[in-house]
Write a protein that holds these residues in place. Structure first.
Motif, PDB file in Angstrom:
ATOM      1  N   UNK A  52       0.860  -1.191   0.000  1.00 61.22           N
ATOM      2  CA  UNK A  52       0.000   0.000   0.000  1.00 61.22           C
ATOM      3  C   UNK A  52       0.896   1.241   0.000  1.00 61.22           C
ATOM      4  N   UNK A  53       0.679   2.116  -1.008  1.00 68.73           N
ATOM      5  CA  UNK A  53       1.575   3.258  -1.207  1.00 68.73           C
ATOM      6  C   UNK A  53       2.724   2.820  -2.093  1.00 68.73           C
ATOM      7  N   UNK A 128      -9.981   2.375   2.898  1.00 70.45           N
ATOM      8  CA  UNK A 128      -9.044   1.316   3.318  1.00 70.45           C
ATOM      9  C   UNK A 128      -9.830   0.016   3.546  1.00 70.45           C
ATOM     10  N   UNK A 129     -10.994   0.149   4.175  1.00 70.99           N
ATOM     11  CA  UNK A 129     -11.826  -1.056   4.416  1.00 70.99           C
ATOM     12  C   UNK A 129     -12.336  -1.627   3.090  1.00 70.99           C
ATOM     13  N   UNK A 175      -3.135   2.245   8.428  1.00 67.99           N
ATOM     14  CA  UNK A 175      -2.282   1.042   8.480  1.00 67.99           C
ATOM     15  C   UNK A 175      -2.861   0.048   9.484  1.00 67.99           C
ATOM     16  N   UNK A 176      -3.325   0.569  10.642  1.00 67.44           N
ATOM     17  CA  UNK A 176      -3.903  -0.334  11.652  1.00 67.44           C
ATOM     18  C   UNK A 176      -5.243  -0.883  11.128  1.00 67.44           C
ATOM     19  N   UNK A 177      -6.023  -0.013  10.476  1.00 65.96           N
ATOM     20  CA  UNK A 177      -7.314  -0.458   9.916  1.00 65.96           C
ATOM     21  C   UNK A 177      -7.087  -1.600   8.918  1.00 65.96           C
ATOM     22  N   UNK A 178      -6.051  -1.497   8.098  1.00 72.29           N
ATOM     23  CA  UNK A 178      -5.789  -2.543   7.093  1.00 72.29           C
ATOM     24  C   UNK A 178      -5.331  -3.850   7.752  1.00 72.29           C
TER      25      UNK A 178
END
Ligand SMILES: NC(=O)c1ccc[n+]([C@@H]2O[C@H](COP(=O)([O-])OP(=O)(O)OC[C@H]3O[C@@H](n4cnc5c(N)ncnc54)[C@H](OP(=O)(O)O)[C@@H]3O)[C@@H](O)[C@H]2O)c1
Length: 334
Positions: A52-53, A128-129, A175-178
């Motif tokens: 991601x990124x 992100x979700x 990042x934590x959500x992913x």
């Protein structure tokens, strides 16, 4: 006389700094050669990677490094032209791979459809979700999750439509959500996660108890320290919550990436000049960042790594901040 003494001191200082710099470059390059020799024939066929990124900078170089190791790589960013060009480049790498024993990526599959681009703006947690859900429609396992979305600005707190600071979101909340949203597929895969940020480099953000969201005391330093410190706190919690994960928080050092694209042009020019003179290339950085990920002897849990993949220290103060920072994180993620 005074001018002569001053000139001698300046000359000694210049020679000292120059020698230190040359030694640093020599040391970095010899470590890089060793890593290249160690991992050059690494074959990660059948491994799935999500970066991601990845349309620029360090994330892009990491995606290419995984493609060279024969993995299936999915990349995420906002810029469609760069994402599709990267996928094309990775397909070309895959179809030309040849490993020692006559086994080639070409003979295993055509390399086509092995890599994919997902266009998402992950400064919104809803996106992100959605990205995690889309990824899981076609993947039942995830071996490596690399988190490297970045914004570098000198502006103050800037809220997204969800009410969160954009920098804190890209460097921490998203990042934590992913990791949370992908924890099930990470469990069926190798479950190795890398957040490229500031492991071992940031300071303790002492404002967590009074201004956890950085609403009243926002500054470049506070935002950088908070994102790094919160990552250490969260990873120490996720280590217990998801014992199947191996979590790395790494610091890339000074890298010649696209870092600073959003800065004012005069500052961007200065950054590019400094990068051209002193920064590590993105390719070398990717090799260093990937080394711990590639090392299957590293135990599950939480690890902090420096710019050459070496062991670094996690933040002080994690225990005291644990409840406050995690309660805030869950509040933002819900
Ligand atoms: N470079 C350095 O010297 C340095 C030093 C210390 C730490 N770091 C850390 O290293 C990490 C990577 O930095 P970098 O230097 O590689 O940055 P970079 O070259 O600016 O690349 C940033 C990447 O993030 C993507 N991105 C930015 N905003 C996004 C969004 N809203 N949604 C999805 N993707 C987004 C960009 O793609 P799009 O624009 O296409 O979306 C790009 O692919 C960051 O965490 C940074 O803090 C870098």
């Amino acid at each position: 006389m005074r001018t002569t003494i001053l000139s001698i001191i300046v000359a000694f200082l210049a020679i000292g700094c120059g020698t230190l710099y040359l030694y640093e470059v020599y040391d970095r390059d010899s470590q890089l050669s060793q890593l290249n020799a160690l991992n050059s024939n690494l074959d990660l066929n059948n491994s799935s990677v999500l970066v991601v990124g990845a349309t620029a900078g360090i994330g892009r170089a990491i995606a290419l490094r995984f493609a060279k190791a024969n993995a299936s790589v999915s990349v995420v960013g906002r810029t469609v032209s760069k994402g599709t060009a990267l996928v094309e480049e990775m397909h070309n790498i895959t179809s030309s791979i040849s490993f020692g024993s006559n086994v080639t990526a070409n003979s295993l599959d055509s390399g086509k459809d092995r890599h994919a681009f997902y266009a998402y703006d992950v400064s919104l947690l809803a996106n992100a979700r959605a990205l995690a859900e889309e990824y899981k429609q076609t993947h039942t396992s995830l071996d490596y999750l690399v988190l490297s979305p970045c914004i570098a600005t000198i502006q103050g707190r800037t809220e997204t439509t969800e009410g969160n600071d954009v920098k804190m979101t890209l460097h921490y909340y998203t990042r934590i959500a992913l990791i949370e949203a992908l924890s099930d597929v990470l469990k069926t895969g190798k479950g190795r996660v890398l957040s490229v940020l500031s492991g071992g480099e940031h300071s303790l953000y002492t404002g967590y108890s009074s201004d956890v969201e950085l609403k009243t005391d926002y500054s470049i330093a506070n935002a950088a320290n908070a994102a790094g410190f919160y990552t250490d706190v969260a990873f120490s919690i996720l280590r217990d919550k998801y014992p199947h994960l191996t979590l790395f928080h790494s610091s890339p050092g000074f890298v010649a990436s696209d870092w600073g694209t959003e800065m004012p042009s005069w500052l961007r020019v200065l950054i590019r000049v400094l990068q051209a003179s002193f920064a590590t290339s993105t390719e070398a950085c990717a090799e260093f960042m990937c080394a711990p990920l590639f090392d299957d002897t590293i135990a599950k849990g939480f690890h902090v790594r420096g710019s050459r993949g070496e062991v670094a220290q996690e933040s002080v103060g994690i225990e005291q901040a644990r409840d406050t920072v995690w309660a805030h994180t869950l509040d933002v993620l819900k």
